[in-house]
Write a protein that holds these residues in place. Structure first.
Motif, PDB file in Angstrom:
ATOM      1  N   ARG A 129       9.627   0.291   3.717  1.00  0.00           N
ATOM      2  CA  ARG A 129       9.760  -0.107   2.327  1.00  0.00           C
ATOM      3  C   ARG A 129      10.601  -1.355   2.223  1.00  0.00           C
ATOM      4  O   ARG A 129      11.489  -1.603   3.031  1.00  0.00           O
ATOM      5  N   ALA A 137       4.224   1.282   0.201  1.00  0.00           N
ATOM      6  CA  ALA A 137       4.580   2.496  -0.508  1.00  0.00           C
ATOM      7  C   ALA A 137       3.357   3.373  -0.660  1.00  0.00           C
ATOM      8  O   ALA A 137       2.237   2.929  -0.475  1.00  0.00           O
ATOM      9  N   TRP A 333       2.702  -3.766  -3.391  1.00  0.00           N
ATOM     10  CA  TRP A 333       2.861  -2.441  -2.798  1.00  0.00           C
ATOM     11  C   TRP A 333       1.536  -1.936  -2.252  1.00  0.00           C
ATOM     12  O   TRP A 333       0.531  -1.859  -2.971  1.00  0.00           O
TER      13      TRP A 333
END
Length: 340
Positions: A129, A137, A333
């Motif tokens: 992350r 994620a 993400w």
């Protein structure tokens, strides 16, 4: 574009002023200072003359852009592939043909699974992350807000175990590619095509590195006098319909054509993520090697998808902006799922 260029030029000028102050206080550039800053402030032309402020600011801006080339190229290539599951399958076939398969790197996953603490179905990705602009994620990501201290302790334990398993997976990836040898990267034409196409759509040097005109130079209908700072619009060159058919579309198949980087009629360069000529990026070969190697390892070891929080491709487009490179507000993400 103009706003991004003004910011880039402003950063270059600020850094130049700081360097001038630093070396003035030191009585000049020490002979043993071989840093990039020291070399820039010591540089002279073939006649022994020091470049003026504009020329050095341009060089500093160049260095600022170059440092983000590899992470930006990897980020956008992964994104373009993540939203195309069929393309990922084709890449797996290409990896398999070179001997790099998911079974090569996942052999120990089952052995670790019984002892690993999981959260929301995760087994080894909780620590993937906040890696710069590339934020990974997915189901493994969870928040400790509103949880008890006991739950927070479980989270920390899960993260520690996940980090260990992730390190083991990384090592298996490295071992697999080491066994295949460096020549394996030359046997991945589809992966290279995906990288080239992503760099066309989202070039790391989108705002263009500045150049100072040193002698009267004609650009189209304009005659530029010496001393003018010029920003070549690399993004426009690689995203304009006069250079490419359907330039807004991600089409790796473009690169199956020989000399696809040049205009088929005029022969002029149209793929210029590293600029051109004697002032082109000196590290472009290393950057391409690094990008391909990292992408091959990440794609061989994990299946990628766009995290739901992004709101689909439209959500990514809505949050995309131009800094030194093309970025996404709050990060891009992606969900990384270990391949079985």
């Amino acid at each position: 574009m103009w706003s991004a260029r003004r910011r880039l030029a402003g950063w270059g000028e600020s850094i130049y002023d700081l360097l001038q102050q630093r070396y003035a206080a030191a009585g000049g550039v020490p002979e043993d200072d071989h840093s990039l800053a020291g070399c820039l402030m010591r540089i002279t032309d073939k006649h022994g003359n020091k470049p003026n402020r504009g020329a050095l600011v341009a060089e500093i801006c160049d260095a600022l852009t170059a440092s983000e080339t590899v992470p930006s190229s990897i980020m956008w290539t992964l994104y373009c592939i993540a939203v195309r599951p069929q393309l990922q399958q084709q890449l797996q076939h290409e990896f398999a043909a070179t001997g790099i398969t998911s079974s090569t790197i996942a052999a120990a996953a089952a052995a670790n699974s019984s002892s690993s603490t999981t959260c929301n179905g995760s087994d080894d990705a909780a620590s993937l992350r906040d890696q710069g602009d590339l934020a990974l994620a997915g189901p493994e990501t969870f928040s400790a807000s509103g949880k008890s201290s006991a739950a927070a302790g479980v989270k920390q334990q899960a993260a520690a175990v996940s980090a260990e398993v992730l390190q083991q997976r990384r090592q298996r990836l490295l071992d697999a590619f080491a066994a295949a040898g460096p020549e394996v990267l030359k046997q991945l034409p589809l992966l290279q095509a995906c990288l080239y196409e992503a760099m066309r759509l989202y070039p790391a040097g989108a705002p263009g590195a500045p150049r100072m005109v040193e002698q009267p130079t004609r650009v189209g209908p304009y005659l530029l006098p010496p001393g003018v700072i010029v920003f070549p619009n690399l993004y426009a060159i690689m995203n304009v319909s006069s250079n490419w058919q359907q330039p807004e579309q991600f089409q790796p198949e473009r690169w199956a054509q020989e000399h696809a980087e040049k205009d088929p009629i005029t022969g002029a360069a149209r793929w210029v993520p590293f600029s051109l000529g004697p002032k082109a990026c000196a590290g472009q070969n290393l950057a391409m090697l690094q990008s391909k190697a990292h992408l091959a390892m990440l794609l061989a070891g994990y299946e990628w998808s766009l995290a739901p929080r992004m709101g689909g491709e439209a959500g990514v487009a809505a949050r995309t902006y131009l800094g030194v490179t093309i970025k996404v507000q709050d990060g891009l993400w992606l969900t990384a799922t270990p391949r079985a």
